[in-house]
Structure formats: C-alpha cells, structure tokens
Design a protein around this motif. Structure first.
Motif, PDB file in Angstrom:
ATOM      1  N   GLU A  20     -28.597   9.176  21.630  1.00  0.00           N
ATOM      2  CA  GLU A  20     -28.743   9.059  23.083  1.00  0.00           C
ATOM      3  C   GLU A  20     -29.754  10.031  23.682  1.00  0.00           C
ATOM      4  O   GLU A  20     -29.845  10.142  24.899  1.00  0.00           O
ATOM      5  CB  GLU A  20     -27.383   9.282  23.756  1.00  0.00           C
ATOM      6  CG  GLU A  20     -26.350   8.253  23.390  1.00  0.00           C
ATOM      7  CD  GLU A  20     -26.659   6.889  23.968  1.00  0.00           C
ATOM      8  OE1 GLU A  20     -27.064   6.795  25.141  1.00  0.00           O
ATOM      9  OE2 GLU A  20     -26.518   5.908  23.228  1.00  0.00           O
ATOM     10  N   ASN A 110     -18.869   3.554  25.593  1.00  0.00           N
ATOM     11  CA  ASN A 110     -19.987   2.640  25.426  1.00  0.00           C
ATOM     12  C   ASN A 110     -19.454   1.233  25.640  1.00  0.00           C
ATOM     13  O   ASN A 110     -18.662   0.744  24.829  1.00  0.00           O
ATOM     14  CB  ASN A 110     -20.582   2.780  24.025  1.00  0.00           C
ATOM     15  CG  ASN A 110     -21.780   1.902  23.794  1.00  0.00           C
ATOM     16  OD1 ASN A 110     -21.979   0.908  24.487  1.00  0.00           O
ATOM     17  ND2 ASN A 110     -22.588   2.249  22.820  1.00  0.00           N
ATOM     18  N   ASP A 133     -26.429   4.590  26.657  1.00  0.00           N
ATOM     19  CA  ASP A 133     -25.441   3.537  26.412  1.00  0.00           C
ATOM     20  C   ASP A 133     -24.046   3.878  26.914  1.00  0.00           C
ATOM     21  O   ASP A 133     -23.130   3.076  26.759  1.00  0.00           O
ATOM     22  CB  ASP A 133     -25.360   3.245  24.902  1.00  0.00           C
ATOM     23  CG  ASP A 133     -26.595   2.535  24.384  1.00  0.00           C
ATOM     24  OD1 ASP A 133     -27.263   1.835  25.166  1.00  0.00           O
ATOM     25  OD2 ASP A 133     -26.891   2.686  23.187  1.00  0.00           O
ATOM     26  N   HIS A 134     -23.864   5.069  27.482  1.00  0.00           N
ATOM     27  CA  HIS A 134     -22.522   5.512  27.873  1.00  0.00           C
ATOM     28  C   HIS A 134     -22.307   5.484  29.386  1.00  0.00           C
ATOM     29  O   HIS A 134     -23.187   5.851  30.153  1.00  0.00           O
ATOM     30  CB  HIS A 134     -22.254   6.930  27.364  1.00  0.00           C
ATOM     31  CG  HIS A 134     -22.103   7.002  25.888  1.00  0.00           C
ATOM     32  ND1 HIS A 134     -23.087   7.497  25.065  1.00  0.00           N
ATOM     33  CD2 HIS A 134     -21.084   6.643  25.081  1.00  0.00           C
ATOM     34  CE1 HIS A 134     -22.677   7.442  23.812  1.00  0.00           C
ATOM     35  NE2 HIS A 134     -21.474   6.913  23.783  1.00  0.00           N
TER      36      HIS A 134
END
Length: 146
Positions: A20, A110, A133-134
C-alpha cells in the motif's frame, strides 16, 4: 516466538499493508496504535495499552493468525521479513505520529471493491477515509459500550 513490540508492529505493517505504499503502511500502523491508546471500549479493556495484546487479540488481524478457515495462512507475521521501512514506520507510529486522514480510526479493511461501507463493524465505526485498498473507520459512541 518472543518478538519485541517493535518487531511485531513492523511485521504486521508489512503483512497487512506492504503493498500500500508508505501512506498506507502508516495508516495501518496508526490504527494499531490508536487501539493501544484507546480510552474506552473493547481495545482499552483487552489491550490495556499493550501493542502485543492488541496485535495478538484473536479475530482482529488476519496476519496475526497462522490458520484461517481451518487452513494454513501463509501470509502471517511469522513469515514476514520486515525491511528498514517497516521498522521506520513502526518507530514513527510508536512515537505518537499519525496520518491526519486516519484521525482516530480503530478499524480498517479491504473491501476488494471500489466502495467502502458507511459503518464497520456494525454500528460501532463510521467511515473516515480510504487509503489505497483499505477503508478506515472511526469509533461511534456505541463503540465505548463494547
């Protein structure tokens, strides 16, 4: 294994958010430390200010589990090989630093899709932001009754 708190946090950062980028890894580290310093609710009661207790609390981080759904979980903290960036971010978070967007978030997940739920988990957290993505969630007043 008898890892130090710093080592556990570095391994969790790599495992949960290694792909990330620096901002995503700092955001995940911030959630862990927000739980460590929670002033009420489940994390204050269970964690008691301990990084180890927060990371190893059952059912919280997939990466802290050696098995998931009855099968061996290859992506776990014991299989991680943290690099200097992971230790630097762990040190940064332990020193009290946070990314402003993460605010007081206590959860992330996610969604494996483009949308974050407005509440997570159930009604104890409300959506704060998305980083990579979180999705990140701050506590509602209901959290403090957990």
């Amino acid at each position: 294994m008898a890892y130090s708190d710093r080592e556990l946090l570095a391994r969790l950062i790599e495992c949960e958010a290694g792909g990330e980028g620096e901002t995503g890894m700092k955001a995940v580290a911030g959630v862990v430390m927000n739980r460590v310093h929670a002033t009420g609710g489940e994390y204050a009661r269970v964690g008691q200010g301990s990084i180890r207790k927060i990371i190893m609390q059952p059912g919280q981080f997939v990466c802290a589990s050696e098995t998931e759904g009855g099968a061996y979980n290859q992506q776990n903290i014991y299989n991680m090989r943290p690099e200097q960036i992971h230790y630097d971010i762990a040190d940064w978070a332990i020193a009290g630093n946070r990314i402003p967007d993460v605010a007081e978030s206590l959860w992330f997940y996610n969604p494996f899709g483009p949308r974050c739920r407005s509440r997570f988990p159930s009604d104890v957290g409300y959506w704060q932001t998305r980083i990579g993505d979180h999705c990140f969630y701050n506590p509602t007043n209901a959290y403090f009754s957990t």
